[in-house]
Write a protein that holds these residues in place. Structure first.
Motif, PDB file in Angstrom:
ATOM      1  N   PHE A 150       0.977  -1.420   0.051  1.00  0.00           N
ATOM      2  CA  PHE A 150      -0.048  -0.137   0.225  1.00  0.00           C
ATOM      3  C   PHE A 150       0.477   1.340   0.040  1.00  0.00           C
ATOM      4  O   PHE A 150       1.667   1.751   0.785  1.00  0.00           O
ATOM      5  N   ASP A 151       0.342   1.737  -0.931  1.00  0.00           N
ATOM      6  CA  ASP A 151       1.287   3.161  -1.452  1.00  0.00           C
ATOM      7  C   ASP A 151       0.764   3.869  -0.218  1.00  0.00           C
ATOM      8  O   ASP A 151      -0.778   4.620  -0.417  1.00  0.00           O
ATOM      9  N   ALA A 152       0.760   5.283   0.611  1.00  0.00           N
ATOM     10  CA  ALA A 152       0.700   6.375   1.773  1.00  0.00           C
ATOM     11  C   ALA A 152       0.900   7.656   1.309  1.00  0.00           C
ATOM     12  O   ALA A 152       1.877   8.150   0.713  1.00  0.00           O
ATOM     13  N   GLU A 153      -0.553   8.152   0.753  1.00  0.00           N
ATOM     14  CA  GLU A 153      -0.130   9.775   0.367  1.00  0.00           C
ATOM     15  C   GLU A 153      -0.899  10.718   1.199  1.00  0.00           C
ATOM     16  O   GLU A 153      -2.297  10.475   1.365  1.00  0.00           O
ATOM     17  N   ILE A 154      -1.052  11.655   1.455  1.00  0.00           N
ATOM     18  CA  ILE A 154      -1.535  12.426   2.431  1.00  0.00           C
ATOM     19  C   ILE A 154      -1.735  13.746   1.355  1.00  0.00           C
ATOM     20  O   ILE A 154      -0.417  14.608   1.080  1.00  0.00           O
ATOM     21  N   VAL A 155      -3.177  14.160   1.475  1.00  0.00           N
ATOM     22  CA  VAL A 155      -3.571  15.359   0.322  1.00  0.00           C
ATOM     23  C   VAL A 155      -4.015  16.410   1.565  1.00  0.00           C
ATOM     24  O   VAL A 155      -5.369  15.729   2.553  1.00  0.00           O
ATOM     25  N   GLU A 156      -3.161  17.714   1.817  1.00  0.00           N
ATOM     26  CA  GLU A 156      -4.045  18.492   2.489  1.00  0.00           C
ATOM     27  C   GLU A 156      -4.264  19.769   1.697  1.00  0.00           C
ATOM     28  O   GLU A 156      -3.834  20.228   0.294  1.00  0.00           O
ATOM     29  N   MET A 157      -5.993  20.683   1.764  1.00  0.00           N
ATOM     30  CA  MET A 157      -6.220  22.099   1.552  1.00  0.00           C
ATOM     31  C   MET A 157      -5.755  22.842   2.638  1.00  0.00           C
ATOM     32  O   MET A 157      -6.721  22.581   3.213  1.00  0.00           O
ATOM     33  N   HIS A 158      -5.537  24.572   2.893  1.00  0.00           N
ATOM     34  CA  HIS A 158      -6.125  25.072   3.124  1.00  0.00           C
ATOM     35  C   HIS A 158      -6.049  26.335   3.178  1.00  0.00           C
ATOM     36  O   HIS A 158      -5.827  26.764   0.975  1.00  0.00           O
ATOM     37  N   ALA A 190       8.307  11.742   1.131  1.00  0.00           N
ATOM     38  CA  ALA A 190       8.934  12.166  -0.417  1.00  0.00           C
ATOM     39  C   ALA A 190       8.636  13.822  -0.767  1.00  0.00           C
ATOM     40  O   ALA A 190       7.319  14.052  -0.509  1.00  0.00           O
ATOM     41  N   PRO A 191       9.270  14.443  -1.085  1.00  0.00           N
ATOM     42  CA  PRO A 191       9.002  16.219  -1.529  1.00  0.00           C
ATOM     43  C   PRO A 191       7.774  15.756  -2.753  1.00  0.00           C
ATOM     44  O   PRO A 191       7.258  14.937  -3.260  1.00  0.00           O
ATOM     45  N   ALA A 192       7.391  17.404  -2.778  1.00  0.00           N
ATOM     46  CA  ALA A 192       6.577  17.681  -3.709  1.00  0.00           C
ATOM     47  C   ALA A 192       7.493  17.236  -4.453  1.00  0.00           C
ATOM     48  O   ALA A 192       7.842  17.777  -5.156  1.00  0.00           O
ATOM     49  N   ARG A 193       6.275  16.457  -5.619  1.00  0.00           N
ATOM     50  CA  ARG A 193       7.056  16.004  -6.624  1.00  0.00           C
ATOM     51  C   ARG A 193       5.897  17.121  -8.124  1.00  0.00           C
ATOM     52  O   ARG A 193       5.138  17.366  -7.872  1.00  0.00           O
ATOM     53  N   GLU A 194       7.431  17.461  -8.898  1.00  0.00           N
ATOM     54  CA  GLU A 194       7.132  17.915 -10.218  1.00  0.00           C
ATOM     55  C   GLU A 194       8.095  17.907 -11.016  1.00  0.00           C
ATOM     56  O   GLU A 194       8.838  17.607 -10.443  1.00  0.00           O
ATOM     57  N   GLY A 195       7.574  18.100 -12.241  1.00  0.00           N
ATOM     58  CA  GLY A 195       8.672  17.403 -14.241  1.00  0.00           C
ATOM     59  C   GLY A 195       8.826  16.459 -13.546  1.00  0.00           C
ATOM     60  O   GLY A 195       7.931  15.484 -13.407  1.00  0.00           O
ATOM     61  N   GLY A 206       4.881  10.284   0.558  1.00  0.00           N
ATOM     62  CA  GLY A 206       4.214  11.426  -0.231  1.00  0.00           C
ATOM     63  C   GLY A 206       3.026  12.892   0.253  1.00  0.00           C
ATOM     64  O   GLY A 206       1.907  12.045   1.190  1.00  0.00           O
ATOM     65  N   PHE A 207       3.361  13.473   0.210  1.00  0.00           N
ATOM     66  CA  PHE A 207       2.557  14.736   0.724  1.00  0.00           C
ATOM     67  C   PHE A 207       1.958  15.838  -1.256  1.00  0.00           C
ATOM     68  O   PHE A 207       2.829  16.287  -1.736  1.00  0.00           O
ATOM     69  N   ALA A 208       1.004  16.562  -0.333  1.00  0.00           N
ATOM     70  CA  ALA A 208       0.759  17.683  -1.584  1.00  0.00           C
ATOM     71  C   ALA A 208      -0.549  18.267  -0.700  1.00  0.00           C
ATOM     72  O   ALA A 208      -0.464  17.815  -0.066  1.00  0.00           O
ATOM     73  N   ALA A 209       0.215  19.567  -1.043  1.00  0.00           N
ATOM     74  CA  ALA A 209      -0.596  20.856  -0.233  1.00  0.00           C
ATOM     75  C   ALA A 209      -0.865  21.367  -1.131  1.00  0.00           C
ATOM     76  O   ALA A 209      -0.396  22.238  -2.099  1.00  0.00           O
ATOM     77  N   LEU A 210      -2.501  21.950  -1.273  1.00  0.00           N
ATOM     78  CA  LEU A 210      -3.018  22.871  -2.275  1.00  0.00           C
ATOM     79  C   LEU A 210      -3.605  24.077  -1.045  1.00  0.00           C
ATOM     80  O   LEU A 210      -3.960  24.330   0.614  1.00  0.00           O
ATOM     81  N   ARG A 211      -3.782  24.887  -1.975  1.00  0.00           N
ATOM     82  CA  ARG A 211      -4.022  26.540  -1.226  1.00  0.00           C
ATOM     83  C   ARG A 211      -5.109  27.314  -2.332  1.00  0.00           C
ATOM     84  O   ARG A 211      -4.675  27.335  -3.405  1.00  0.00           O
ATOM     85  N   GLY A 212      -5.966  28.026  -1.609  1.00  0.00           N
ATOM     86  CA  GLY A 212      -7.008  28.417  -2.124  1.00  0.00           C
ATOM     87  C   GLY A 212      -8.212  29.106  -1.204  1.00  0.00           C
ATOM     88  O   GLY A 212      -8.264  28.308  -0.071  1.00  0.00           O
ATOM     89  N   GLY A 213      -8.828  30.447  -1.361  1.00  0.00           N
ATOM     90  CA  GLY A 213     -10.145  30.606  -1.096  1.00  0.00           C
ATOM     91  C   GLY A 213      -9.918  30.520   0.825  1.00  0.00           C
ATOM     92  O   GLY A 213      -8.925  30.972   1.488  1.00  0.00           O
ATOM     93  N   GLN A 214     -10.921  30.516   1.874  1.00  0.00           N
ATOM     94  CA  GLN A 214     -10.593  30.328   3.104  1.00  0.00           C
ATOM     95  C   GLN A 214     -11.021  29.192   3.524  1.00  0.00           C
ATOM     96  O   GLN A 214     -11.869  28.885   4.332  1.00  0.00           O
ATOM     97  N   ILE A 215     -10.692  27.728   3.279  1.00  0.00           N
ATOM     98  CA  ILE A 215     -10.712  27.175   3.587  1.00  0.00           C
ATOM     99  C   ILE A 215      -9.839  26.339   5.184  1.00  0.00           C
ATOM    100  O   ILE A 215      -8.677  27.204   5.291  1.00  0.00           O
TER     101      ILE A 215
END
Length: 270
Positions: A150-158, A190-195, A206-215
């Motif tokens: 099982f691959d573990a990934e964490i996604v967050e948004m603020h 794992a650092p953020a993936r790009e390229g 793995g981690f993915a961070a999203l930003r937007g609005g007033q979440i």
């Protein structure tokens, strides 16, 4: 410090910030007295002291030592650069500490650990009861779902104003998974993936961070194998949930023996 009976005198570090104002309201609603607070800019006009405290009776303190002198317990969500000084001040004063500051270095954490030898310290990346349960389940899922399958990934948004990424809560979830798997997060993060970053390595978290609005805060933990996916998530609708949890922790740690505690202790889950 001389402990009072009731109501509890709560000191709030960073009084005029968004979190600080929420803590004032939560403490008052819980029947506590807001003894005072520190404020980066005592002359700030971004909030009304009378409206915030309901009667205007609050002491603005120059530093943590002054705040500790008038408080039974201090709640602290200020910047990581203040942690070492705050640890020393509260340790010297013998005042319990509810610490929600994240992003601590090893040196910062050592200061917290040393303070906890003298005072009660409740330290958490997130004071929500729901997130506390998510962390517990993440640890158990990490133990049950092998890294080989099982691959573990964490996604967050603020909200768009948040300056750090990944969030402290996301890192805490990663720590819980790593703990369940018997590894150090620093070894498998794992650092953020790009390229053109290559294929995913077995055992990575793995981690993915999203930003937007007033979440306020959204976190999702995904365990994915070749044949199935399990998702564990939490969504906060109002940051009041964090303030209420911190005040609950303050009431709980008041009078406790010295030690480093977390929200599982506060909620009776340990």
């Amino acid at each position: 410090m001389v402990m009072t009976s009731s109501p509890l005198r709560v000191g709030i570090a960073g009084l005029s910030g968004r979190m600080g104002q929420g803590l004032v309201k939560s403490a008052l609603d819980a029947g506590c007295v807001v003894a005072g607070g520190t404020c980066r800019d005592p002359g700030a006009t971004s909030f009304s002291m009378a409206e915030l405290t309901r009667d205007g009776s609050i002491t603005l303190c120059a530093d943590m030592r002054q705040l500790a002198d008038i408080s039974d317990v201090v709640i602290d969500f200020t910047h990581v650069s203040s942690v070492i000084d705050h640890a020393a001040a509260l340790k010297d004063a013998g005042v319990p500490w509810v610490l929600g500051t994240t992003g601590l270095s090893e040196k910062d954490q050592r200061a917290v650990d040393e303070a906890a030898q003298t005072i009660g310290v409740v330290q958490a990346a997130n004071f929500s009861a729901g997130v506390t349960l998510v962390l517990r389940l993440a640890r158990e899922m990490g133990m049950a779902l092998s890294a080989e399958r099982f691959d573990a990934e964490i996604v967050e948004m603020h909200h768009r104003q948040k300056v750090d990424a990944p969030s402290g809560t996301a890192l805490a979830i990663g720590e819980a998974v790593a703990q369940g798997r018997g590894v150090k997060l620093s070894d498998v993060r794992a650092p953020a993936r790009e390229g053109h970053c290559g294929a995913r390595k077995t055992g990575e978290i793995g981690f993915a961070a999203l930003r937007g609005g007033q979440i306020v805060g959204e976190h999702e933990l995904l365990f994915t194998s070749a044949t199935e996916q399990i998702t564990l998530g939490h969504r906060a609708f109002d940051r009041r949930v964090f303030a209420d949890g911190a005040v609950q922790a303050a009431e709980w740690v008041s009078g406790k023996i010295a030690g480093l505690y977390n929200m599982e202790d506060v909620l009776g889950l340990s």
